[in-house]
Motif scaffolding. Structure first.
Motif, PDB file in Angstrom:
ATOM      1  N   GLY A 107       0.744  -1.229  -0.016  1.00 42.31           N
ATOM      2  CA  GLY A 107       0.065  -0.209  -0.383  1.00 42.31           C
ATOM      3  C   GLY A 107       0.682   1.644   0.081  1.00 42.31           C
TER       4      GLY A 107
ATOM      5  N   PHE B 101      -5.235  -1.972  -4.306  1.00 44.36           N
ATOM      6  CA  PHE B 101      -5.136  -0.617  -3.411  1.00 44.36           C
ATOM      7  C   PHE B 101      -5.627   0.477  -4.500  1.00 44.36           C
ATOM      8  CE2 PHE B 101      -2.507  -3.575  -1.480  1.00 44.36           C
ATOM      9  CZ  PHE B 101      -2.807  -3.180  -0.441  1.00 44.36           C
TER      10      PHE B 101
ATOM     11  N   GLY C 257      -3.124   4.744  -1.613  1.00 47.29           N
ATOM     12  CA  GLY C 257      -2.641   3.680  -0.600  1.00 47.29           C
ATOM     13  C   GLY C 257      -3.664   2.555   0.348  1.00 47.29           C
ATOM     14  N   LYS C 258      -4.828   2.713   0.029  1.00 46.50           N
ATOM     15  CA  LYS C 258      -5.570   2.104   0.643  1.00 46.50           C
ATOM     16  C   LYS C 258      -6.125   0.128  -0.136  1.00 46.50           C
ATOM     17  CE  LYS C 258     -10.618   2.936   2.817  1.00 46.50           C
ATOM     18  NZ  LYS C 258     -11.688   4.175   1.631  1.00 46.50           N
ATOM     19  N   ILE C 259      -6.502  -0.382   0.618  1.00 44.65           N
ATOM     20  CA  ILE C 259      -7.445  -0.836   0.008  1.00 44.65           C
ATOM     21  C   ILE C 259      -8.266  -1.069  -0.365  1.00 44.65           C
ATOM     22  CG2 ILE C 259      -8.017  -3.565   0.200  1.00 44.65           C
ATOM     23  CD1 ILE C 259      -6.071  -4.227   2.334  1.00 44.65           C
TER      24      ILE C 259
END
Length: 120
Positions: A42, A81, A85-87
């Motif tokens: 991420g 992602f 950087g967030k899923i």
């Protein structure tokens, strides 16, 4: 002129070679959704400001064990992602091939069909 990738796609089983010999080994090499391996991925998506899609063997302690099982379940999971950087999406493999049947849990649900699902 320098080009930037909007999406980077990494290969299947990026965290391990897909062939394992026993359930305990499969679980040992699988990653946690909130673990350091995926946090590092991420961070790379954020660093490069792009979407990043990869596939891992993922520990699934939330899945119920069958009466004869002694090791928590593991899935073959695609993860997306976003550029921060967030899923933003996950989906599990629905059709397992060869040795995958021996150690992996197939998808328990179908991912929603939307723009994120198209990338997964």
């Amino acid at each position: 002129m320098r080009c930037r990738s909007a999406v980077i796609v990494l290969p299947e089983f990026i965290n391990t070679y897909g062939l394992v010999s026993r359930c305990t080994h499969c679980y040992a090499v699988a990653v946690d959704l909130d673990g350091t391996f995926l946090q590092a991925i991420g961070e790379k998506a954020r660093e490069h400001g792009c979407y990043l899609k990869l596939n891992v063997t993922l520990k699934r302690p939330e899945f119920d064990l069958d009466e004869n099982e002694t090791t928590d379940k593991v899935t073959d999971t695609n993860i997306l992602f976003d550029p921060t950087g967030k899923i933003v999406g996950t989906c599990d493999k629905q059709i397992l091939m060869g040795n995958e049947h021996n150690f992996l849990q197939k998808a328990c649900f179908i991912a929603p069909f939307d723009s994120v699902s198209l990338v997964l």
